[in-house]
Scaffold this motif. Structure first.
Motif, PDB file in Angstrom:
ATOM      1  N   THR A   4      70.977  -7.551   3.573  1.00  0.00           N
ATOM      2  CA  THR A   4      72.411  -7.493   3.845  1.00  0.00           C
ATOM      3  C   THR A   4      72.682  -8.396   5.031  1.00  0.00           C
ATOM      4  N   THR A   5      73.319  -9.526   4.755  1.00  0.00           N
ATOM      5  CA  THR A   5      73.535 -10.526   5.794  1.00  0.00           C
ATOM      6  C   THR A   5      74.447 -10.005   6.900  1.00  0.00           C
ATOM      7  N   LYS A   6      75.495  -9.250   6.505  1.00  0.00           N
ATOM      8  CA  LYS A   6      76.491  -8.816   7.479  1.00  0.00           C
ATOM      9  C   LYS A   6      75.863  -7.971   8.583  1.00  0.00           C
ATOM     10  N   THR A   7      74.974  -7.046   8.196  1.00  0.00           N
ATOM     11  CA  THR A   7      74.362  -6.161   9.174  1.00  0.00           C
ATOM     12  C   THR A   7      72.980  -6.639   9.598  1.00  0.00           C
ATOM     13  N   ARG A   8      72.528  -7.729   9.024  1.00  0.00           N
ATOM     14  CA  ARG A   8      71.218  -8.291   9.326  1.00  0.00           C
ATOM     15  C   ARG A   8      70.103  -7.260   9.117  1.00  0.00           C
ATOM     16  N   THR A   9      70.173  -6.554   8.004  1.00  0.00           N
ATOM     17  CA  THR A   9      69.115  -5.613   7.648  1.00  0.00           C
ATOM     18  C   THR A   9      68.456  -6.049   6.357  1.00  0.00           C
ATOM     19  N   VAL A  10      67.218  -5.649   6.177  1.00  0.00           N
ATOM     20  CA  VAL A  10      66.492  -5.951   4.946  1.00  0.00           C
ATOM     21  C   VAL A  10      65.812  -4.676   4.471  1.00  0.00           C
ATOM     22  N   THR A  11      65.657  -4.553   3.182  1.00  0.00           N
ATOM     23  CA  THR A  11      64.968  -3.420   2.596  1.00  0.00           C
ATOM     24  C   THR A  11      63.635  -3.884   2.042  1.00  0.00           C
ATOM     25  N   ILE A  12      62.561  -3.296   2.519  1.00  0.00           N
ATOM     26  CA  ILE A  12      61.213  -3.606   2.062  1.00  0.00           C
ATOM     27  C   ILE A  12      60.565  -2.286   1.685  1.00  0.00           C
ATOM     28  N   GLY A  13      60.139  -2.168   0.433  1.00  0.00           N
ATOM     29  CA  GLY A  13      59.638  -0.896  -0.044  1.00  0.00           C
ATOM     30  C   GLY A  13      60.795   0.087  -0.069  1.00  0.00           C
ATOM     31  N   THR A  14      60.631   1.239   0.558  1.00  0.00           N
ATOM     32  CA  THR A  14      61.707   2.234   0.620  1.00  0.00           C
ATOM     33  C   THR A  14      62.381   2.261   1.980  1.00  0.00           C
ATOM     34  N   GLY A  15      61.991   1.346   2.863  1.00  0.00           N
ATOM     35  CA  GLY A  15      62.542   1.329   4.213  1.00  0.00           C
ATOM     36  C   GLY A  15      63.529   0.210   4.433  1.00  0.00           C
ATOM     37  N   THR A  16      64.501   0.452   5.299  1.00  0.00           N
ATOM     38  CA  THR A  16      65.476  -0.564   5.681  1.00  0.00           C
ATOM     39  C   THR A  16      65.292  -0.892   7.155  1.00  0.00           C
ATOM     40  N   TYR A  17      65.224  -2.184   7.464  1.00  0.00           N
ATOM     41  CA  TYR A  17      64.908  -2.629   8.819  1.00  0.00           C
ATOM     42  C   TYR A  17      65.861  -3.734   9.244  1.00  0.00           C
ATOM     43  N   THR A  18      66.127  -3.795  10.534  1.00  0.00           N
ATOM     44  CA  THR A  18      66.810  -4.963  11.062  1.00  0.00           C
ATOM     45  C   THR A  18      65.766  -6.054  11.276  1.00  0.00           C
ATOM     46  N   LEU A  19      66.227  -7.279  11.348  1.00  0.00           N
ATOM     47  CA  LEU A  19      65.290  -8.375  11.601  1.00  0.00           C
ATOM     48  C   LEU A  19      64.629  -8.214  12.967  1.00  0.00           C
ATOM     49  N   GLU A  20      65.368  -7.668  13.915  1.00  0.00           N
ATOM     50  CA  GLU A  20      64.795  -7.444  15.240  1.00  0.00           C
ATOM     51  C   GLU A  20      63.666  -6.421  15.179  1.00  0.00           C
ATOM     52  N   GLU A  21      63.827  -5.391  14.369  1.00  0.00           N
ATOM     53  CA  GLU A  21      62.773  -4.397  14.203  1.00  0.00           C
ATOM     54  C   GLU A  21      61.524  -5.017  13.590  1.00  0.00           C
ATOM     55  N   LEU A  22      61.718  -5.852  12.600  1.00  0.00           N
ATOM     56  CA  LEU A  22      60.583  -6.493  11.940  1.00  0.00           C
ATOM     57  C   LEU A  22      59.840  -7.406  12.901  1.00  0.00           C
ATOM     58  N   LYS A  23      60.585  -8.184  13.651  1.00  0.00           N
ATOM     59  CA  LYS A  23      59.946  -9.090  14.610  1.00  0.00           C
ATOM     60  C   LYS A  23      59.232  -8.297  15.704  1.00  0.00           C
ATOM     61  N   GLY A  24      59.824  -7.180  16.102  1.00  0.00           N
ATOM     62  CA  GLY A  24      59.180  -6.335  17.105  1.00  0.00           C
ATOM     63  C   GLY A  24      57.876  -5.752  16.591  1.00  0.00           C
ATOM     64  N   ALA A  25      57.861  -5.326  15.334  1.00  0.00           N
ATOM     65  CA  ALA A  25      56.637  -4.786  14.741  1.00  0.00           C
ATOM     66  C   ALA A  25      55.553  -5.855  14.674  1.00  0.00           C
ATOM     67  N   TYR A  26      55.945  -7.056  14.266  1.00  0.00           N
ATOM     68  CA  TYR A  26      54.955  -8.132  14.195  1.00  0.00           C
ATOM     69  C   TYR A  26      54.454  -8.497  15.588  1.00  0.00           C
ATOM     70  N   ARG A  27      55.361  -8.480  16.564  1.00  0.00           N
ATOM     71  CA  ARG A  27      54.946  -8.802  17.934  1.00  0.00           C
ATOM     72  C   ARG A  27      53.895  -7.819  18.423  1.00  0.00           C
ATOM     73  N   ARG A  28      54.106  -6.535  18.173  1.00  0.00           N
ATOM     74  CA  ARG A  28      53.141  -5.538  18.622  1.00  0.00           C
ATOM     75  C   ARG A  28      51.788  -5.720  17.934  1.00  0.00           C
ATOM     76  N   MET A  29      51.795  -6.017  16.654  1.00  0.00           N
ATOM     77  CA  MET A  29      50.528  -6.255  15.956  1.00  0.00           C
ATOM     78  C   MET A  29      49.849  -7.522  16.465  1.00  0.00           C
ATOM     79  N   SER A  30      50.653  -8.539  16.720  1.00  0.00           N
ATOM     80  CA  SER A  30      50.105  -9.795  17.219  1.00  0.00           C
ATOM     81  C   SER A  30      49.502  -9.630  18.603  1.00  0.00           C
ATOM     82  N   GLU A  31      50.142  -8.818  19.438  1.00  0.00           N
ATOM     83  CA  GLU A  31      49.607  -8.566  20.778  1.00  0.00           C
ATOM     84  C   GLU A  31      48.269  -7.830  20.708  1.00  0.00           C
ATOM     85  N   ILE A  32      48.174  -6.872  19.791  1.00  0.00           N
ATOM     86  CA  ILE A  32      46.903  -6.169  19.634  1.00  0.00           C
ATOM     87  C   ILE A  32      45.816  -7.137  19.198  1.00  0.00           C
ATOM     88  N   ARG A  33      46.124  -7.996  18.235  1.00  0.00           N
ATOM     89  CA  ARG A  33      45.127  -8.959  17.745  1.00  0.00           C
ATOM     90  C   ARG A  33      44.708  -9.917  18.863  1.00  0.00           C
TER      91      ARG A  33
END
Length: 334
Positions: A4-33
């Protein structure tokens, strides 16, 4: 996947996420690696006291679970605890100082890699006792239940630790008291050098939960979204007063059991195949390819590496604990 472009959310699987949430999740995984890959190098210098057990390859489990938790919720870790610490909010610099034994470490340099704790973010501690986390979170969950604050507690335990008697006792008590607990079993296939298919008699870690009346689910621990969705359901159940549950997350650790482990129980070809097909960061990139530009994820990786490099330099230059501190923070005063 829908967006949904207007709210900048995406649905992956059964979950809905903002792009900021997705980038934050990747950042945390990347920091661990980045943290673990750098420690793999630093450990060879001989400047780090004590044993180190690296979490690389299991990043999606810690982040997928902890992204459902509040600051005030509690987790208990294992000897392989760096990923859990970072996912729950422990700082990279004080963690690195702790691992190098410096005074600015989270435990004033006295805990080291296997005993990092930070109660200010709900991290009850990494634990050198195999299976030692579940009893701790039973206590934390009992406290949350008594206070009525809707808090939950989560333990992370390996496939080897899943065989320990105190783990079973904790699961039983959690059911008897109907506690808001989630028992997460990180099945990376190897308890030190012993395969889980040999050490787990039933061959089914999650299946054991039924013996205690616990609901259980098995998820791909290399898929952040699968873990997050399973943890979301378990956390919601716990907060609603519906009791404890079990999640078994399967993954592969990229390094040996400990730094210095020859790893003769896996061939180089097997390990490379695991890295090619079961890398949580690669899988995250694949699942978000339509919504996040590769360049943005590359920039996150670069920033994570830079932050870890800076933390190492800081930790190396930091002060050692003063000799007179040897007896401080050893005994509790009541």
């Amino acid at each position: 996947m829908t967006s949904t472009t207007k709210t900048r959310t995406v649905t992956i699987g059964t979950g809905t996420y903002t792009l900021e949430e997705l980038k934050g999740a990747y950042r945390r995984m990347s920091e661990i690696r980045a943290f673990e890959d750098r420690l793999h190098i630093e450990n060879t210098t001989g400047d780090i006291p004590g044993f180190i057990h690296l979490y690389a390859g299991e990043e999606a489990i810690a982040v997928g679970v902890c992204d459902n938790l509040e600051h005030s919720d509690y987790i208990a870790s294992t000897h392989r605890g760096h990923g859990h610490c970072l996912a729950k909010g422990c700082g990279i610099r004080p963690m690195m100082c702790e691992i190098f034994g410096k005074d600015e470490g989270l435990c004033r340099g006295k805990g080291g890699s296997m005993h990092i704790a930070d109660l200010s973010v709900g991290m009850l501690g990494a634990n050198g006792i195999v299976g030692g986390g579940p009893p701790l979170v039973v206590g934390a969950a009992l406290s949350a239940q008594y206070l009525g604050n809707s808090g939950v507690a989560v333990s992370f335990t390996g496939d080897g630790g899943s065989n320990q008697g105190l783990v079973f006792e904790a699961m039983n008590m959690a059911v008897v008291l109907n506690l808001p607990v989630i028992f997460v079993f990180e099945n990376n296939g190897m308890g030190e050098a012993t395969g889980a298919e040999f050490a787990v008699g039933s061959g089914d870690i999650a299946g054991r939960a039924a013996g205690f009346g616990l609901p259980a689910t098995v998820v791909d621990g290399t898929d952040y979204f699968a873990v997050r969705e399973a943890a979301a359901a378990a956390v919601a159940r716990a907060r609603a007063g519906e009791g404890p549950s079990v999640i078994e997350a399967t993954a592969i650790r990229f390094y040996g059991h400990f730094e210095g482990d020859a790893g003769l129980y896996r061939t180089p070809e097997q390990l490379q195949a695991f890295k090619d097909s079961r890398d949580p960061l690669k899988i995250f990139r694949e699942r978000t390819a339509d919504v996040i530009d590769v360049a943005e994820l590359d920039a996150i990786d670069e920033a994570a590496t830079t932050e870890v490099d800076t933390a190492v330099a800081y930790a190396r230059a930091a002060a050692w604990p003063a000799p007179e501190q040897v007896l401080s923070d050893v005994y509790a005063s009541y």
